[in-house]
Design a protein around this motif. Sequence first.
Motif, PDB file in Angstrom:
ATOM      1  N   ILE A  19      38.049 -10.969  58.943  1.00  0.00           N
ATOM      2  CA  ILE A  19      39.305 -11.380  59.628  1.00  0.00           C
ATOM      3  C   ILE A  19      38.575 -11.122  61.371  1.00  0.00           C
ATOM      4  CG2 ILE A  19      41.707 -11.591  60.508  1.00  0.00           C
ATOM      5  CD1 ILE A  19      42.195 -11.135  57.687  1.00  0.00           C
ATOM      6  N   SER A  20      38.624  -9.917  61.376  1.00  0.00           N
ATOM      7  CA  SER A  20      38.163  -9.354  62.786  1.00  0.00           C
ATOM      8  C   SER A  20      36.809  -9.697  63.122  1.00  0.00           C
ATOM      9  CB  SER A  20      38.519  -7.858  62.861  1.00  0.00           C
ATOM     10  OG  SER A  20      37.652  -7.251  62.107  1.00  0.00           O
ATOM     11  N   SER A  21      35.760  -9.584  62.110  1.00  0.00           N
ATOM     12  CA  SER A  21      34.293  -9.832  62.823  1.00  0.00           C
ATOM     13  C   SER A  21      33.596 -10.625  61.556  1.00  0.00           C
ATOM     14  CB  SER A  21      33.774  -8.418  62.875  1.00  0.00           C
ATOM     15  OG  SER A  21      33.724  -7.501  62.004  1.00  0.00           O
ATOM     16  N   ARG A  22      33.975 -11.614  61.357  1.00  0.00           N
ATOM     17  CA  ARG A  22      33.945 -12.468  60.075  1.00  0.00           C
ATOM     18  C   ARG A  22      32.307 -12.798  60.034  1.00  0.00           C
ATOM     19  NH1 ARG A  22      36.205 -15.148  56.374  1.00  0.00           N
ATOM     20  NH2 ARG A  22      35.161 -17.036  55.349  1.00  0.00           N
ATOM     21  N   GLU A  23      31.535 -13.117  61.103  1.00  0.00           N
ATOM     22  CA  GLU A  23      30.279 -13.395  61.033  1.00  0.00           C
ATOM     23  C   GLU A  23      29.214 -11.912  60.528  1.00  0.00           C
ATOM     24  OE1 GLU A  23      26.359 -15.263  63.539  1.00  0.00           O
ATOM     25  OE2 GLU A  23      28.649 -15.261  64.451  1.00  0.00           O
ATOM     26  N   GLU A  24      29.649 -11.035  61.183  1.00  0.00           N
ATOM     27  CA  GLU A  24      28.928  -9.984  60.987  1.00  0.00           C
ATOM     28  C   GLU A  24      29.263  -9.441  59.300  1.00  0.00           C
ATOM     29  OE1 GLU A  24      26.726  -6.619  61.116  1.00  0.00           O
ATOM     30  OE2 GLU A  24      26.640  -8.292  62.174  1.00  0.00           O
ATOM     31  N   THR A  25      30.493  -9.346  58.968  1.00  0.00           N
ATOM     32  CA  THR A  25      30.699  -8.882  57.756  1.00  0.00           C
ATOM     33  C   THR A  25      30.421  -9.856  56.548  1.00  0.00           C
ATOM     34  OG1 THR A  25      32.897  -7.925  58.506  1.00  0.00           O
ATOM     35  CG2 THR A  25      32.730  -8.346  56.171  1.00  0.00           C
ATOM     36  N   MET A  26      30.438 -11.083  56.617  1.00  0.00           N
ATOM     37  CA  MET A  26      29.674 -12.277  55.812  1.00  0.00           C
ATOM     38  C   MET A  26      28.243 -11.863  55.682  1.00  0.00           C
ATOM     39  SD  MET A  26      31.978 -14.521  54.968  1.00  0.00           S
ATOM     40  CE  MET A  26      31.229 -16.009  54.626  1.00  0.00           C
ATOM     41  N   LYS A  27      27.564 -11.309  56.884  1.00  0.00           N
ATOM     42  CA  LYS A  27      26.043 -10.906  56.969  1.00  0.00           C
ATOM     43  C   LYS A  27      26.035  -9.750  55.821  1.00  0.00           C
ATOM     44  CE  LYS A  27      22.178  -9.838  59.526  1.00  0.00           C
ATOM     45  NZ  LYS A  27      21.544  -9.678  61.064  1.00  0.00           N
ATOM     46  N   GLN A  28      26.635  -8.811  56.100  1.00  0.00           N
ATOM     47  CA  GLN A  28      26.795  -7.484  55.286  1.00  0.00           C
ATOM     48  C   GLN A  28      26.957  -7.672  53.730  1.00  0.00           C
ATOM     49  OE1 GLN A  28      29.471  -4.990  57.082  1.00  0.00           O
ATOM     50  NE2 GLN A  28      28.619  -4.619  59.023  1.00  0.00           N
TER      51      GLN A  28
END
Length: 348
Positions: free
Chosen positions: A55-64
């Motif tokens: 929710i808060s940092s979707r693009e970075e978390t999806m990459k992780q």
Amino acid sequence: MGSIVDWPEPVVYVQSLSESGTLVVPDQYIKPPPERPTTWLTDMNIPVIDMTGLISSREETMKQVFEACREWGFMQLVNHGVKTELLDGARDIWQEFFHAPMEVKKKYANSPKTYEGFGSRLGVEKGATLDWSDYYYLSYHPNCHTKWPAHPPHLRDVMEEYSKEILRLGEVLLKVFSINLGLEEDCLQNAFGGKHIGACLRANFYPKCPQPDLTLGLSSHSDPGGMTFLLPDKRVTGLQVRKDDQWITVKPVHNAIILNIGDQLQVLSNAKYKSVEHRVVVNPNEERVSLAYFYNPRNEMLIQPISELVTSESPALYPPMIFEEYRRFIRTKGPQGKLQVESLKSTR
């Protein structure tokens, strides 16, 4: 499972061996030297994924998440929304079950026909080397055969609540996995059977072992299903993951749920996601309890690489197969590393 209706030898429960005070591991539990546990001195650990990042940092978390699926096949989920009281309650209630008198547990003795109930071996090959563990296996979906223990009295209520939470997490993760592959968000969920997936739980009990350097709590394998949500023991480590030909001991983060990719997601993703070998080591001074929840395709689903991921440059690596037929391998042969999924790869 065809005509296989009983174990090839009388079942000996490992807990009984451990509590007998034996100082020697019986021969049938001793692994060949190359398979015996090793300890690597490393600070490496599997990736930790903060679910609030979706929710808060979707693009970075999806990459992780994508990198964890591709490079590790394992991740630890934190801030996943499952209450601490439920996690502790689920662990504690199975601890209570495994410490019930043996005659009570034997009422739920399982057979290789469905594996449901109280058991102590995987595979039906006579004379096979066994693992130092007992377990209780429950089927949730479909649940027509489920053997719920009557003791402890609230076990079913606790585990049905736990199951609802894991099913919720599973739907969220399959959406993320689909989007990361460039697919519609419901693609992998539909490949599993939509709302009618297969789901089952294996509560694991690893008793104290007098010679832990000679045996394993669970031999090396990749999970044959879709994905596995593991609730680890809070106090004692034991899970090891194979990474770059080293065995990495997983150090659980407080209140984390460990997720690993199964063979069916490797096949559906055409090997963009990896199922990874893992095993469990045992301890001379401490017993362990863990809960493995298997989020699987429905038994009759035909599993094959998703068509959008197959091109002339990236042909299908695996032939179509029915999930129930695929799962029969580990139920017959027992844990065999990644032999099964790797043997299916096309030679084209």
